[in-house]
Enzyme design. Structure first.
Site, PDB file in Angstrom:
ATOM      1  N   LYS A 116       0.813  -1.217   0.000  1.00 55.96           N
ATOM      2  CA  LYS A 116       0.000   0.000   0.000  1.00 55.96           C
ATOM      3  C   LYS A 116       0.843   1.262   0.000  1.00 55.96           C
ATOM      4  CE  LYS A 116      -4.428  -1.142   1.644  1.00 55.96           C
ATOM      5  NZ  LYS A 116      -5.284  -1.382   2.771  1.00 55.96           N
ATOM      6  N   GLU A 200      -3.778   7.959   7.698  1.00 56.21           N
ATOM      7  CA  GLU A 200      -4.567   8.780   6.770  1.00 56.21           C
ATOM      8  C   GLU A 200      -5.649   9.520   7.516  1.00 56.21           C
ATOM      9  OE1 GLU A 200      -6.375   6.184   3.941  1.00 56.21           O
ATOM     10  OE2 GLU A 200      -4.533   5.930   2.792  1.00 56.21           O
ATOM     11  N   HIS A 235     -16.600  -5.619   4.720  1.00 51.65           N
ATOM     12  CA  HIS A 235     -15.699  -5.576   3.571  1.00 51.65           C
ATOM     13  C   HIS A 235     -16.015  -6.628   2.519  1.00 51.65           C
ATOM     14  CE1 HIS A 235     -13.566  -2.565   5.796  1.00 51.65           C
ATOM     15  NE2 HIS A 235     -13.448  -3.397   6.810  1.00 51.65           N
ATOM     16  N   ARG A 292      -6.777  -7.739 -11.256  1.00 52.47           N
ATOM     17  CA  ARG A 292      -7.480  -8.929 -11.741  1.00 52.47           C
ATOM     18  C   ARG A 292      -8.826  -8.511 -12.323  1.00 52.47           C
ATOM     19  NH1 ARG A 292      -8.467  -8.579  -6.125  1.00 52.47           N
ATOM     20  NH2 ARG A 292     -10.676  -8.091  -5.816  1.00 52.47           N
TER      21      ARG A 292
HETATM   22  C1  MV4 Z   1     -10.657   4.300   4.488  1.00 51.85           C
HETATM   23  C2  MV4 Z   1     -11.892   4.659   5.059  1.00 51.85           C
HETATM   24  C3  MV4 Z   1     -12.027   5.937   5.559  1.00 51.85           C
HETATM   25  N1  MV4 Z   1     -11.003   6.794   5.498  1.00 51.85           N
HETATM   26  N2  MV4 Z   1      -9.667   5.195   4.441  1.00 51.85           N
HETATM   27  C4  MV4 Z   1     -11.551  -0.341   3.905  1.00 51.85           C
HETATM   28  C5  MV4 Z   1     -10.893  -1.364   3.044  1.00 51.85           C
HETATM   29  C6  MV4 Z   1      -9.792  -0.666   2.324  1.00 51.85           C
HETATM   30  N3  MV4 Z   1      -9.788  -1.032   0.942  1.00 51.85           N
HETATM   31  C7  MV4 Z   1     -10.033   0.796   2.527  1.00 51.85           C
HETATM   32  N4  MV4 Z   1     -11.062   0.935   3.530  1.00 51.85           N
HETATM   33  C8  MV4 Z   1     -11.400   2.150   4.030  1.00 51.85           C
HETATM   34  N5  MV4 Z   1     -10.429   3.094   3.983  1.00 51.85           N
HETATM   35  C9  MV4 Z   1      -9.837   6.401   4.957  1.00 51.85           C
HETATM   36  N6  MV4 Z   1      -8.824   7.265   4.917  1.00 51.85           N
HETATM   37  C10 MV4 Z   1     -12.914   3.715   5.081  1.00 51.85           C
HETATM   38  C11 MV4 Z   1     -12.675   2.450   4.569  1.00 51.85           C
HETATM   39  C12 MV4 Z   1     -13.770   1.539   4.620  1.00 51.85           C
HETATM   40  C13 MV4 Z   1     -14.337   1.053   3.440  1.00 51.85           C
HETATM   41  C14 MV4 Z   1     -13.846   1.398   2.191  1.00 51.85           C
HETATM   42  C15 MV4 Z   1     -14.422   0.914   1.053  1.00 51.85           C
HETATM   43  C16 MV4 Z   1     -15.510   0.060   1.155  1.00 51.85           C
HETATM   44  C17 MV4 Z   1     -16.002  -0.310   2.384  1.00 51.85           C
HETATM   45  C18 MV4 Z   1     -15.425   0.173   3.539  1.00 51.85           C
HETATM   46  C19 MV4 Z   1     -15.930  -0.193   4.790  1.00 51.85           C
HETATM   47  C20 MV4 Z   1     -15.355   0.290   5.924  1.00 51.85           C
HETATM   48  C21 MV4 Z   1     -14.270   1.147   5.834  1.00 51.85           C
END
Ligand code: MV4
Length: 683
Positions: A116, A200, A235, A292
């Site tokens: 990441k 972040e 997720h 993918r």
């Molecule tokens: C975040 C966020 C809020 N703020 N980053 C969750 C999985 C990963 N791919 C990134 N994720 C998140 N990152 C910041 N700076 C909230 C999430 C997140 C989320 C993101 C996408 C889809 C579903 C989610 C569920 C909970 C939290």
């Protein structure tokens, strides 16, 4: 183009890839595990080779064996699908070294996006927008805290090697920072073997919007618009749609450009997805890139008319992309729902067993491009058929249900209709949950963010409703009519003889029959019993639900076609289908699925009428502890047997005070779904 490819996957995605290969005249080689010998993906491919035992580690993850199979069968390329080996750079390298084409991006691009923090540095250089934060190498706790203070709370700590939501901590204040950092690093090292974290700004109600990108080996790189995948649970995506509601042309162009820049920065080739989180104000930030083809790719196919698997095959074979950016346009709206063998009422516990009956809405499979014109606008991508098993070894997805509409409203209506037509018997499914979700206010009005399911918990998990009288009437009629058929078959030549038939015909007095049904206790819900009193008339019945306020109603059979039954109950027409599975009557009516236990007085004739009866296995699994002793008195709620299934323990407890008359299994025994575990007598 290739003459033969190997599909290194199973289930719906293996079938999906095979369908396009077949259409293009490409031969397919399936690989399978011992658990999948009779699986649909084996049946739809031209040849199939066994890899090994059910466990993925010994089958679908055996890259060495898969490459050997490809060589032995003369396949020129390997399609990895999603999951398993699809994002394994070592496997991509090994394919290449064996002289095979890996149908996916270069291993270098997978590696560049694997970490990441390294990916974020690359994206920063490529001017892809990033959430304000720190993703450098300095992991000193004081330094990281200073960074968090600078970013401003709430701050989100993420494991650099993480993904899918694992290894994340929200930090609300500077005071809470140290503990959160320590706990995040602990999880990161134990889950990923690397305790590097990044910090972040935490976005409060983000949406998950991803861009489908495609690049070829001739320097072309384009995007196929966005998908909104905000509706998730832990997720795991539940609903996906394209285009994203509320997206403006300007923002679409900006996100598309950013995604293409991201792909170009890592020398991307093939199908990829650039994932962003978007604020409610529309600002968006790079999250990660999935190297993918994704589960949700069909919604993009539905609105663009492109077959993404065909594009993957063409690119892998060295051809240029079939279309230029300006030749692509969005046509209508598509929504995908993931249909799972799981039990929403039991914390979404996977449901293992056999699909005894699978009734699907009128749909086409893989008729890409033709779907917008298809009257139902419904596509089903499935890897299982009626009679197939959902095993504990793999993802318990039954199918992806994808609908297309001229606009979101039409797509939504078709989704609700298609879900109402879906019939699954033998396994618990999330169909009813999906239907509540798509028809709920939040999704219907596109008030989307990643917290939608949690925020609407009460509406999505309503208290169990008593069975509707219409459903009970259908079950009663199905039962009575089936007896008639049986008795007619038995009496043969004497079919005209009223004495020989179970028609309920009696001389001089009406025949009154009491049927007893109960809600499906296996669903873990409080179960209710229903006494149905049926009085036989010349051309129908009087139907009386005992204990109900309603007065008896005239019940008549209007038509019956196999399992489909129409009756009239009082002034109301009731349509539905009834599937009997032993003592269970599955009634599908009004878009709902009722599971009713019929208490058959004949089935248990001779058995002692023990109140409380037997306690049964809620799912197939293994007995890990027997706490009950034969002949011992127990109190209501006492744990009697502990079973393990799907890596979780389930306690079978006494429903009342009583006595355990017998214990039918021992520790270590494997038990089938619904098997009686104990003979229990209520005090
Ligand atoms: C975040 C966020 C809020 N703020 N980053 C969750 C999985 C990963 N791919 C990134 N994720 C998140 N990152 C910041 N700076 C909230 C999430 C997140 C989320 C993101 C996408 C889809 C579903 C989610 C569920 C909970 C939290």
């Amino acid at each position: 183009m290739f003459k033969k490819i190997l599909i290194a996957n199973r289930g719906e995605i293996a079938c999906r890839v095979a369908a396009t290969a077949r259409r293009l005249g490409i031969k397919t080689v399936a690989v399978y595990s011992e658990a999948d010998a009779n699986a649909r993906h084996v049946a739809v491919c031209d040849e199939a080779v066994l890899l090994g035992p059910a466990a993925a580690k010994e089958s679908y993850l055996r890259g060495d064996k898969i490459i050997a199979v490809a060589k032995a069968t003369g396949a020129e390329a390997i399609h990895p699908g999603y999951g398993f080996l699809s994002e394994n750079a070592e496997f991509a390298d090994a394919c290449h070294e064996a002289g095979l084409v890996f149908i996916g991006p270069p291993a270098s691009a997978m590696r560049a996006m694997g970490s990441k923090s390294a990916a974020k540095s690359l994206m920063e250089k490529a001017s892809v927008p990033l959430v304000p934060g720190y993703h450098g190498d300095n992991q000193d706790a004081d330094f990281l805290q200073t960074q968090a203070d600078r970013i401003g709370y709430p701050v989100l700590l993420k494991a650099s090697a993480g993904g899918g939501g694992k290894g994340m901590r929200v930090v609300e204040s500077s005071e809470a920072f140290r503990d959160a950092l320590a706990s995040c690093k602990r999880e990161a090292i134990s889950s990923f073997g690397d305790d590097k974290v990044l910090a972040e700004k935490y976005l409060q109600r983000p949406r998950h919007i991803e861009i489908q990108v495609f690049a070829d080996t001739h320097g072309n790189c384009i995007h196929l618009f966005e998908r909104d995948c905000s509706v998730q649970r832990r997720h795991q995506k539940v609903l996906e749609e394209a285009p994203a509601p509320g997206m403006t042309a300007e923002r679409r162009a900006a996100m598309g450009e950013a995604a293409v820049a991201a792909a170009k920065a890592v020398g991307y080739v093939g199908a990829g997805t650039v994932e962003f989180i978007a604020n409610q104000d529309g600002s968006f930030y790079f999250m990660e890139m999935n190297t993918r083809l994704q589960v949700e790719h069909p919604v993009t196919e539905m609105i663009t008319g492109a077959d993404l698997v065909e594009w993957q095959l063409r690119v892998a074979a060295g051809e240029p992309l079939p279309k230029k950016q300006h030749e692509l346009a969005i046509n209508g709206h598509a929504i995908e729902a993931r249909v799972y063998a799981e039990n929403p009422e039991k914390g979404f516990l996977p449901s293992i067993g056999t699909l005894r009956h699978l009734g699907t809405p009128d749909a086409v499979n893989f008729e890409l491009g033709g779907i917008p014109g298809h009257p139902a606008g419904v596509r089903i991508d499935a890897g299982v058929r009626e009679g197939d098993a959902i095993s504990p070894f793999y993802d318990p997805m039954i199918a992806k249900l994808i609908v297309w509409g001229a606009d979101r409203k039409q797509a939504l209506a078709r989704m609700a209709q298609a879900l109402s037509q879906y019939q699954i018997v033998g396994l618990a499914s999330n169909i009813a949950f999906l239907n509540r979700l798509v028809q709920g206010e939040a999704f219907a009005t596109a008030d989307l963010d990643t917290g939608l399911i949690e925020r609407n918990h009460d509406a999505l998990f309503p208290a169990a409703q008593p069975a509707a009288s219409g459903a009970l009437a259908l079950a009663a009629v199905a039962l009575i009519e089936a007896e008639k058929d049986r008795s007619a078959a038995q009496s043969g030549a004497n079919a005209a003889d009223p004495w020989g038939q179970a028609l309920g015909w009696r001389m001089n007095q009406p025949y009154v029959r009491k049927l007893s049904f109960a809600d499906d206790y296996a669903a873990g819900l409080p179960s209710k019993a229903y006494g149905v009193e049926v009085t036989y008339l010349n051309d129908g019945w009087m139907f009386n639900l005992s204990g109900s306020e309603a007065s008896p109603q005239l019940l008549t059979l209007m038509s019956q076609q196999g399992a489909d039954i129409s009756v009239k109950l009082g002034d109301t027409a009731v349509h539905g289908s009834v599937r009997r599975d032993g003592e269970l009557f599955h009634v599908f009516t009004n878009g709902l699925h009722y599971t009713l236990h019929y208490n058959d007085p004949m089935a248990h004739a001779g058995e002692s009428e023990a109140e409380g009866g037997r306690l049964t296995a809620p799912m197939p699994g293994k007995v890990v502890a027997v706490l009950a002793e034969k002949g011992k008195e127990v109190k209501k709620g006492d744990a009697l047997v502990i079973m393990e299934a799907m890596k979780m323990e389930h306690t079978i407890a006494a429903p009342h005070d009583g006595v355990v008359d017998d214990v039918l299994y021992a520790v270590g025994d494997q038990v089938a779904d619904g098997a009686p575990l104990l003979a229990f007598r209520a005090a």
